[in-house]
Design a protein around this motif. Structure first.
Motif, PDB file in Angstrom:
ATOM      1  N   LEU A   8      -0.918   2.568   4.027  1.00 27.99           N
ATOM      2  CA  LEU A   8      -1.540   3.913   3.502  1.00 27.99           C
ATOM      3  C   LEU A   8      -2.778   4.285   4.614  1.00 27.99           C
ATOM      4  CD1 LEU A   8      -0.925   4.141  -0.390  1.00 27.99           C
ATOM      5  CD2 LEU A   8       0.450   5.144   1.546  1.00 27.99           C
ATOM      6  N   ASP A   9      -3.628   3.317   4.704  1.00 26.11           N
ATOM      7  CA  ASP A   9      -4.655   3.543   5.516  1.00 26.11           C
ATOM      8  C   ASP A   9      -4.329   3.885   7.100  1.00 26.11           C
ATOM      9  OD1 ASP A   9      -6.341   3.218   3.760  1.00 26.11           O
ATOM     10  OD2 ASP A   9      -6.759   0.911   4.131  1.00 26.11           O
ATOM     11  N   SER A  10      -3.457   3.035   7.388  1.00 26.29           N
ATOM     12  CA  SER A  10      -2.664   3.071   8.792  1.00 26.29           C
ATOM     13  C   SER A  10      -2.038   4.549   9.216  1.00 26.29           C
ATOM     14  CB  SER A  10      -1.603   2.189   8.985  1.00 26.29           C
ATOM     15  OG  SER A  10      -0.958   2.460  10.487  1.00 26.29           O
ATOM     16  N   TRP A  11      -1.296   5.093   7.809  1.00 24.54           N
ATOM     17  CA  TRP A  11      -0.792   6.538   8.329  1.00 24.54           C
ATOM     18  C   TRP A  11      -1.738   7.456   7.980  1.00 24.54           C
ATOM     19  CZ3 TRP A  11       3.012   5.529  10.923  1.00 24.54           C
ATOM     20  CH2 TRP A  11       4.136   4.915  10.720  1.00 24.54           C
TER      21      TRP A  11
ATOM     22  N   LEU B 218      -1.427  12.839   6.219  1.00 21.93           N
ATOM     23  CA  LEU B 218      -0.378  12.027   5.190  1.00 21.93           C
ATOM     24  C   LEU B 218      -0.762  12.691   3.746  1.00 21.93           C
ATOM     25  CD1 LEU B 218       1.290   9.331   4.223  1.00 21.93           C
ATOM     26  CD2 LEU B 218      -0.791   8.509   3.804  1.00 21.93           C
ATOM     27  N   VAL B 219       0.321  13.207   3.286  1.00 14.70           N
ATOM     28  CA  VAL B 219       0.235  13.746   1.836  1.00 14.70           C
ATOM     29  C   VAL B 219       1.289  13.313   0.944  1.00 14.70           C
ATOM     30  CG1 VAL B 219      -0.171  16.132   2.839  1.00 14.70           C
ATOM     31  CG2 VAL B 219       1.965  15.665   2.396  1.00 14.70           C
ATOM     32  N   GLY B 220       2.139  12.175   1.258  1.00 15.53           N
ATOM     33  CA  GLY B 220       3.008  11.498   0.339  1.00 15.53           C
ATOM     34  C   GLY B 220       3.771  10.547   0.806  1.00 15.53           C
ATOM     35  N   ILE B 221       4.496   9.983   0.038  1.00 11.61           N
ATOM     36  CA  ILE B 221       5.460   8.788   0.446  1.00 11.61           C
ATOM     37  C   ILE B 221       6.745   8.995  -0.011  1.00 11.61           C
ATOM     38  CG2 ILE B 221       6.083   6.419   0.054  1.00 11.61           C
ATOM     39  CD1 ILE B 221       3.956   6.863   2.258  1.00 11.61           C
TER      40      ILE B 221
ATOM     41  N   SER C 246       3.050  -0.396  -6.396  1.00  7.06           N
ATOM     42  CA  SER C 246       2.745   0.241  -5.075  1.00  7.06           C
ATOM     43  C   SER C 246       2.384   1.565  -5.496  1.00  7.06           C
ATOM     44  CB  SER C 246       3.904   0.118  -4.303  1.00  7.06           C
ATOM     45  OG  SER C 246       4.129  -1.415  -3.872  1.00  7.06           O
ATOM     46  N   LEU C 247       3.289   2.310  -6.517  1.00  9.73           N
ATOM     47  CA  LEU C 247       2.950   3.670  -6.604  1.00  9.73           C
ATOM     48  C   LEU C 247       1.861   4.211  -7.722  1.00  9.73           C
ATOM     49  CD1 LEU C 247       6.697   4.375  -7.812  1.00  9.73           C
ATOM     50  CD2 LEU C 247       5.562   5.489  -5.786  1.00  9.73           C
ATOM     51  N   ALA C 248       1.205   3.081  -8.227  1.00  9.56           N
ATOM     52  CA  ALA C 248      -0.049   2.950  -8.590  1.00  9.56           C
ATOM     53  C   ALA C 248      -1.112   3.355  -7.708  1.00  9.56           C
ATOM     54  CB  ALA C 248      -0.164   1.920  -9.540  1.00  9.56           C
ATOM     55  N   VAL C 249      -0.976   2.657  -6.504  1.00  5.97           N
ATOM     56  CA  VAL C 249      -1.781   2.709  -5.237  1.00  5.97           C
ATOM     57  C   VAL C 249      -1.863   4.116  -4.575  1.00  5.97           C
ATOM     58  CG1 VAL C 249      -2.529   1.626  -3.098  1.00  5.97           C
ATOM     59  CG2 VAL C 249      -1.617   0.215  -4.827  1.00  5.97           C
ATOM     60  N   LEU C 250      -0.394   4.645  -4.713  1.00  6.40           N
ATOM     61  CA  LEU C 250      -0.492   6.072  -4.162  1.00  6.40           C
ATOM     62  C   LEU C 250      -1.149   6.927  -5.083  1.00  6.40           C
ATOM     63  CD1 LEU C 250       1.789   5.030  -2.467  1.00  6.40           C
ATOM     64  CD2 LEU C 250       3.088   7.186  -3.116  1.00  6.40           C
ATOM     65  N   ALA C 251      -1.211   6.712  -6.357  1.00  2.00           N
ATOM     66  CA  ALA C 251      -1.940   7.555  -7.378  1.00  2.00           C
ATOM     67  C   ALA C 251      -3.441   7.557  -7.140  1.00  2.00           C
ATOM     68  CB  ALA C 251      -1.331   7.404  -8.752  1.00  2.00           C
ATOM     69  N   SER C 252      -3.798   6.215  -7.021  1.00  2.00           N
ATOM     70  CA  SER C 252      -5.263   6.072  -6.851  1.00  2.00           C
ATOM     71  C   SER C 252      -5.876   6.664  -5.297  1.00  2.00           C
ATOM     72  CB  SER C 252      -5.522   4.440  -6.832  1.00  2.00           C
ATOM     73  OG  SER C 252      -5.300   3.880  -5.476  1.00  2.00           O
ATOM     74  N   ARG C 253      -5.079   6.956  -4.524  1.00  5.49           N
ATOM     75  CA  ARG C 253      -5.322   7.581  -3.176  1.00  5.49           C
ATOM     76  C   ARG C 253      -4.992   9.157  -3.202  1.00  5.49           C
ATOM     77  NH1 ARG C 253      -5.208   3.835   0.983  1.00  5.49           N
ATOM     78  NH2 ARG C 253      -5.735   1.774   0.335  1.00  5.49           N
ATOM     79  N   GLY C 254      -4.500   9.697  -4.395  1.00  2.66           N
ATOM     80  CA  GLY C 254      -4.223  11.011  -4.436  1.00  2.66           C
ATOM     81  C   GLY C 254      -3.131  11.371  -3.792  1.00  2.66           C
TER      82      GLY C 254
END
Length: 277
Positions: A92-95, A101-104, A125-133
């Motif tokens: 996610l950091d890379s993208w 980047l707005v979503g996956i 993994s989706l919990a990580v997405l949530a933590s990044r907004g």
């Protein structure tokens, strides 16, 4: 402001798209932004969100390359390997460094296992997405996919879920299980739904506004205009209709709403779902 929240691009010389075949021969070729841009402008679309079309880094990198050159691109829904939560943060950091980047998204409907989304590693993994907004786009082709989306919405209430293509309603048939699950999803405030990918549905592979209206009205009752966002699904939608006609069908389906409600579907909801400026 009008925003198309579901646009695809692909270049067959620089990427692999395993789902493209003779079964979808008219779109089994390269589609670049230069081809769709005049069509977007002709219909009054101002901004777009690019959405992944393959579970590869090459596909995502190509979208970010376009975003870097095209001011019309407001965001990118990319791909990361959700089965490896230990690597998701770095991916996610890379993208995020590459562009907006707005979503996956993951092509869960192409997975042999209809319970792919229920894997514990995927949930971590989706919990990580949530933590990044960040948001997660769900392709709900089977009722089982939508059932997992309901469970996911409850488990991770801080994760914004975007259900693509209205959850694939059974156009031409009773709402049935799809309708029940759409009602369930609509009752979760962290879930949005896309008014996208619909003109290709139905027994003949082409659906009119009249064919689609019962399902769109059901979804509107469940989500309201503030959680429904328009997406053209170009170029997949061209299997049924040219872009201008796809857009016209969407406009017809929401014509009875108030101007403010139409503005929500055509821009405001996408800004909330993807946290766009």
């Amino acid at each position: 402001m009008t925003l198309d929240a579901h646009l695809h691009l692909w270049d067959l010389e620089h990427g692999t798209y395993s789902w493209l075949s003779d079964a979808v021969a008219p779109i089994n070729r390269t589609f670049r932004f230069e081809e769709v841009e005049p069509q977007l402008r002709a219909t009054g679309v101002d901004r777009v969100v690019l959405v992944q079309a393959a579970g590869t880094s090459e596909d995502s990198a190509a979208m970010f390359a376009v975003a870097a050159q095209q001011p019309m691109v407001a965001g990118v829904v990319a791909w990361v390997d959700l089965r490896d939560p230990s690597a998701v943060g770095d991916a996610l950091d890379s993208w995020a460094a590459a562009g907006p980047l707005v979503g996956i998204r993951h092509l869960i409907h192409d997975e042999a296992d209809p319970d792919w989304l229920a894997q514990p590693a995927v949930h971590r993994s989706l919990a990580v997405l949530a933590s990044r907004g960040l948001a997660y786009d769900v392709i709900g082709v089977l009722p089982r996919h939508l059932e997992h989306a309901v469970a996911l919405a409850d488990e991770l209430p801080e994760l914004r879920l975007v259900v693509d293509h209205l959850g694939t309603p059974p156009v031409g048939s009773e709402a049935g299980e799809w309708g029940r699950l759409i009602d369930e999803l609509g009752s979760r405030p962290n879930v949005f739904v896309k008014l996208s990918g619909l003109t290709t549905l139905g027994p003949a592979g082409r659906a009119s506004a009249g064919d689609l209206r019962p399902y769109v009205d059901r979804a509107l009752d469940a989500f309201g205009p503030s959680r429904m966002l328009y997406g053209g699904d170009w170029p997949v939608s061209t299997l049924a209709t040219p872009y201008a006609e796809t857009f016209a069908v969407a406009r017809e389906l929401i014509a009875a709403l108030t101007p403010a409600e139409r503005d929500d579907i055509l821009a405001g909801s996408a800004a909330r779902a993807y946290r766009l400026p």
